[in-house]
Design a protein around this motif. Structure first.
Motif, PDB file in Angstrom:
ATOM      1  N   GLN A 118     -14.658  24.848  22.316  1.00 39.42           N
ATOM      2  CA  GLN A 118     -15.238  24.604  20.997  1.00 39.42           C
ATOM      3  C   GLN A 118     -14.133  24.586  19.942  1.00 39.42           C
ATOM      4  O   GLN A 118     -13.108  25.258  20.070  1.00 39.42           O
ATOM      5  CB  GLN A 118     -16.263  25.688  20.658  1.00 39.42           C
ATOM      6  CG  GLN A 118     -17.508  25.652  21.526  1.00 39.42           C
ATOM      7  CD  GLN A 118     -18.546  26.675  21.087  1.00 39.42           C
ATOM      8  OE1 GLN A 118     -18.521  27.144  19.959  1.00 39.42           O
ATOM      9  NE2 GLN A 118     -19.464  26.991  21.996  1.00 39.42           N
ATOM     10  N   SER A 119     -14.368  23.810  18.890  1.00 41.37           N
ATOM     11  CA  SER A 119     -13.426  23.816  17.765  1.00 41.37           C
ATOM     12  C   SER A 119     -13.515  25.148  17.041  1.00 41.37           C
ATOM     13  O   SER A 119     -14.449  25.930  17.249  1.00 41.37           O
ATOM     14  CB  SER A 119     -13.746  22.669  16.813  1.00 41.37           C
ATOM     15  OG  SER A 119     -15.024  22.878  16.217  1.00 41.37           O
ATOM     16  N   LEU A 120     -12.557  25.396  16.145  1.00 38.54           N
ATOM     17  CA  LEU A 120     -12.528  26.675  15.424  1.00 38.54           C
ATOM     18  C   LEU A 120     -13.779  26.849  14.575  1.00 38.54           C
ATOM     19  O   LEU A 120     -14.383  27.937  14.547  1.00 38.54           O
ATOM     20  CB  LEU A 120     -11.275  26.738  14.542  1.00 38.54           C
ATOM     21  CG  LEU A 120     -10.955  28.097  13.897  1.00 38.54           C
ATOM     22  CD1 LEU A 120     -10.684  29.148  14.964  1.00 38.54           C
ATOM     23  CD2 LEU A 120      -9.764  27.978  12.952  1.00 38.54           C
ATOM     24  N   SER A 121     -14.207  25.786  13.884  1.00 43.11           N
ATOM     25  CA  SER A 121     -15.402  25.881  13.032  1.00 43.11           C
ATOM     26  C   SER A 121     -16.655  26.108  13.873  1.00 43.11           C
ATOM     27  O   SER A 121     -17.539  26.878  13.491  1.00 43.11           O
ATOM     28  CB  SER A 121     -15.554  24.620  12.188  1.00 43.11           C
ATOM     29  OG  SER A 121     -15.636  23.474  13.006  1.00 43.11           O
ATOM     30  N   GLU A 122     -16.745  25.447  15.030  1.00 42.37           N
ATOM     31  CA  GLU A 122     -17.901  25.642  15.921  1.00 42.37           C
ATOM     32  C   GLU A 122     -17.920  27.048  16.491  1.00 42.37           C
ATOM     33  O   GLU A 122     -18.985  27.659  16.625  1.00 42.37           O
ATOM     34  CB  GLU A 122     -17.865  24.613  17.060  1.00 42.37           C
ATOM     35  CG  GLU A 122     -18.236  23.206  16.633  1.00 42.37           C
ATOM     36  CD  GLU A 122     -18.114  22.225  17.786  1.00 42.37           C
ATOM     37  OE1 GLU A 122     -17.277  22.468  18.688  1.00 42.37           O
ATOM     38  OE2 GLU A 122     -18.844  21.231  17.792  1.00 42.37           O
ATOM     39  N   ALA A 123     -16.740  27.547  16.860  1.00 38.00           N
ATOM     40  CA  ALA A 123     -16.646  28.896  17.418  1.00 38.00           C
ATOM     41  C   ALA A 123     -17.121  29.940  16.412  1.00 38.00           C
ATOM     42  O   ALA A 123     -17.850  30.872  16.768  1.00 38.00           O
ATOM     43  CB  ALA A 123     -15.202  29.189  17.837  1.00 38.00           C
ATOM     44  N   PHE A 124     -16.752  29.759  15.140  1.00 42.94           N
ATOM     45  CA  PHE A 124     -17.200  30.688  14.099  1.00 42.94           C
ATOM     46  C   PHE A 124     -18.677  30.489  13.782  1.00 42.94           C
ATOM     47  O   PHE A 124     -19.400  31.456  13.536  1.00 42.94           O
ATOM     48  CB  PHE A 124     -16.366  30.507  12.832  1.00 42.94           C
ATOM     49  CG  PHE A 124     -15.123  31.337  12.810  1.00 42.94           C
ATOM     50  CD1 PHE A 124     -15.167  32.659  12.390  1.00 42.94           C
ATOM     51  CD2 PHE A 124     -13.905  30.818  13.226  1.00 42.94           C
ATOM     52  CE1 PHE A 124     -14.023  33.443  12.371  1.00 42.94           C
ATOM     53  CE2 PHE A 124     -12.759  31.593  13.215  1.00 42.94           C
ATOM     54  CZ  PHE A 124     -12.806  32.900  12.792  1.00 42.94           C
ATOM     55  N   LYS A 125     -19.121  29.247  13.803  1.00 43.71           N
ATOM     56  CA  LYS A 125     -20.527  28.951  13.512  1.00 43.71           C
ATOM     57  C   LYS A 125     -21.452  29.600  14.543  1.00 43.71           C
ATOM     58  O   LYS A 125     -22.549  30.068  14.211  1.00 43.71           O
ATOM     59  CB  LYS A 125     -20.742  27.440  13.489  1.00 43.71           C
ATOM     60  CG  LYS A 125     -22.141  27.024  13.069  1.00 43.71           C
ATOM     61  CD  LYS A 125     -22.273  25.505  13.036  1.00 43.71           C
ATOM     62  CE  LYS A 125     -23.677  25.097  12.614  1.00 43.71           C
ATOM     63  NZ  LYS A 125     -23.827  23.618  12.576  1.00 43.71           N
ATOM     64  N   ASN A 126     -21.028  29.639  15.792  1.00 42.03           N
ATOM     65  CA  ASN A 126     -21.834  30.198  16.873  1.00 42.03           C
ATOM     66  C   ASN A 126     -21.586  31.693  17.082  1.00 42.03           C
ATOM     67  O   ASN A 126     -21.909  32.239  18.133  1.00 42.03           O
ATOM     68  CB  ASN A 126     -21.562  29.447  18.181  1.00 42.03           C
ATOM     69  CG  ASN A 126     -21.996  28.001  18.110  1.00 42.03           C
ATOM     70  OD1 ASN A 126     -22.972  27.679  17.440  1.00 42.03           O
ATOM     71  ND2 ASN A 126     -21.271  27.126  18.773  1.00 42.03           N
ATOM     72  N   SER A 127     -21.004  32.333  16.095  1.00 46.81           N
ATOM     73  CA  SER A 127     -20.780  33.784  16.148  1.00 46.81           C
ATOM     74  C   SER A 127     -21.760  34.475  15.206  1.00 46.81           C
ATOM     75  O   SER A 127     -22.644  33.844  14.644  1.00 46.81           O
ATOM     76  CB  SER A 127     -19.340  34.112  15.746  1.00 46.81           C
ATOM     77  OG  SER A 127     -19.156  33.870  14.363  1.00 46.81           O
ATOM     78  N   HIS A 128     -21.568  35.783  15.004  1.00 47.10           N
ATOM     79  CA  HIS A 128     -22.477  36.571  14.154  1.00 47.10           C
ATOM     80  C   HIS A 128     -21.954  36.751  12.725  1.00 47.10           C
ATOM     81  O   HIS A 128     -22.446  37.604  12.000  1.00 47.10           O
ATOM     82  CB  HIS A 128     -22.705  37.948  14.779  1.00 47.10           C
ATOM     83  CG  HIS A 128     -23.494  37.909  16.043  1.00 47.10           C
ATOM     84  ND1 HIS A 128     -24.857  37.759  16.064  1.00 47.10           N
ATOM     85  CD2 HIS A 128     -23.107  37.959  17.341  1.00 47.10           C
ATOM     86  CE1 HIS A 128     -25.286  37.751  17.316  1.00 47.10           C
ATOM     87  NE2 HIS A 128     -24.246  37.857  18.111  1.00 47.10           N
ATOM     88  N   PHE A 129     -20.975  35.919  12.332  1.00 45.10           N
ATOM     89  CA  PHE A 129     -20.427  36.080  10.992  1.00 45.10           C
ATOM     90  C   PHE A 129     -21.348  35.516   9.912  1.00 45.10           C
ATOM     91  O   PHE A 129     -21.161  35.790   8.736  1.00 45.10           O
ATOM     92  CB  PHE A 129     -19.052  35.422  10.893  1.00 45.10           C
ATOM     93  CG  PHE A 129     -17.920  36.337  11.271  1.00 45.10           C
ATOM     94  CD1 PHE A 129     -17.712  37.519  10.580  1.00 45.10           C
ATOM     95  CD2 PHE A 129     -17.084  36.026  12.322  1.00 45.10           C
ATOM     96  CE1 PHE A 129     -16.675  38.368  10.925  1.00 45.10           C
ATOM     97  CE2 PHE A 129     -16.048  36.871  12.675  1.00 45.10           C
ATOM     98  CZ  PHE A 129     -15.843  38.046  11.981  1.00 45.10           C
TER      99      PHE A 129
END
Length: 398
Positions: free
Chosen positions: A107-118
């Protein structure tokens, strides 16, 4: 609503994504609509997937440290590994691990963060996407920290402002209910034993007691049901949300507080996005996404349409009719001087000052008003109780 984990191919690389849907068929349909090549779709049980929210304090600390490590020369994966080791909080450690796994899955960096709990906002995700394209990771993450700090500051300021009036109002309400339900009954039996005409004030108090004694718990239940349904409808139905937000903007004083707070938040984010190198239209779009009041969001969205029609920025802002003339003038100057990012920050401070000023006025008026209200309440109760006692005393004296 059930939670599903989707495994799919993206550019020949296996990736994962979380989907919320009513059932497996709906989840599959949602994946197909996104043109995803499904490899596996499995339901995550509650024990294997839990929702939690990272606090603003932990959020800011994480991105500050992340930015520092990237600036020191570490790669994204190395920085995440260091942060996971140093984190003492279980929720934050789990979130960092999720981001790391998402990146390793392709996953791209933005996708990885989007799919997290942030729980990143649209504007924050836009900045991460910008970081991917420009390579300015450390700088962009610092901007994300600034956005979240401004949002947190605005929320704290607003909460702090309304806390005292709310506490006072709730205290007065509880005291009144207590006196009506537990003090008035002590005198009711006494008054019933004497055949005297009770004063109007006493009759009102006794009727209030009879009503609350009969229906207090029913009223309490109905209030809780109303509040619960209001929250559910507000979250689930857009039209209800829109009408509610419109109604809030029609309440005297409260409307100004909401308007100033939302405008402060909008221009703060707008300014930071412009400073980060995002185009005017995209900065506007992502700043609008951060506005919570749906009626105001609709009004601000009209600005994008007006800009597409060829209008100047200041004229587009003027036509939505929610901004002060001074703000329109500053935007006009900003476009001519090419300093929109700087003047947008000044506009945000302008609205922050207006919000603080109106809260100071409210607090300066609320104390004497509350004192007067309590005095009237005490006088009402005193007259309601003592006037019949004086009447009884006169009868006995006679």
């Amino acid at each position: 609503m059930k939670i599903y984990e989707l495994s799919f191919l993206k550019n020949g690389v296996k990736a994962k994504k979380i989907i919320k849907a009513k059932n497996l068929n709906t989840a599959q349909s949602l994946a197909l609509k996104q043109n995803l090549n499904i490899l596996e779709l499995t339901e995550l049980k509650k024990e294997s997937f839990s929702f939690f929210k990272i606090s603003n304090q932990d959020f800011i600390l994480f991105f500050k440290e992340f930015s520092f490590l990237l600036e020191a020369g570490l790669s994204v994966l190395e920085a995440l590994a260091e942060l996971e080791k140093s984190s003492f909080k279980k929720e934050l450690k789990k979130t960092i691990k999720t981001i790391d796994e998402n990146l390793n899955l392709g996953q791209s960096l933005s996708e990885a963060f989007k799919n997290s709990h942030f729980n990143l906002s649209h504007s924050e995700l836009a900045l991460i996407k910008l970081a991917e394209n420009t390579g300015k990771l450390s700088y962009i993450f610092n901007q994300i920290v600034l956005i979240r700090q401004k949002i947190t500051k605005a929320k704290k300021s607003f909460t702090k402002s309304i806390r005292y009036p709310l506490i006072v109002l709730i205290s007065i309400f509880i005291s009144f209910i207590f006196l009506i339900l537990f003090v008035i009954p002590q005198f009711k039996d006494l008054f019933d034993n004497f055949n005297i005409k009770l004063p109007l004030i006493t009759q009102i108090l006794l009727q209030t007691y009879d009503f609350l004694h009969s229906y207090f718990f029913l009223i309490l239940v109905l209030v809780f049901i109303f509040m619960y349904l209001f929250v559910i409808f507000y979250k689930k139905f857009y039209f209800f949300t829109l009408m509610s937000d419109y109604f809030f903007l029609k309440i005297p004083i409260i409307s100004k507080l909401i308007l100033y707070y939302q405008n402060y938040h909008f221009f703060s984010v707008f300014s930071l996005l412009l400073k980060s190198g995002i185009s005017l239209n995209k900065a506007l779009e992502f700043a609008i996404f951060g506005v919570k009041n749906e009626f105001l969001k609709n009004k601000l969205t009209q600005i994008l349409s007006l800009l597409d029609q060829g209008l100047e920025l200041s004229e587009a802002f003027r036509r939505v009719k929610i901004f002060d003339p001074l703000v329109i003038s500053m935007l006009n100057i900003a476009m001519k001087s090419s300093k929109l990012d700087i003047l947008s920050e000044q506009i945000a401070l302008f609205y922050e000052t207006k919000q603080e000023n109106i809260m100071e006025k409210i607090l300066s008026l609320i104390e004497p008003f509350m004192t007067l209200f309590v005095a009237c309440l005490v006088l009402l109760l005193a007259l309601g109780i003592f006037l019949p006692l004086w009447e009884i005393n006169n009868i006995h004296s006679f």
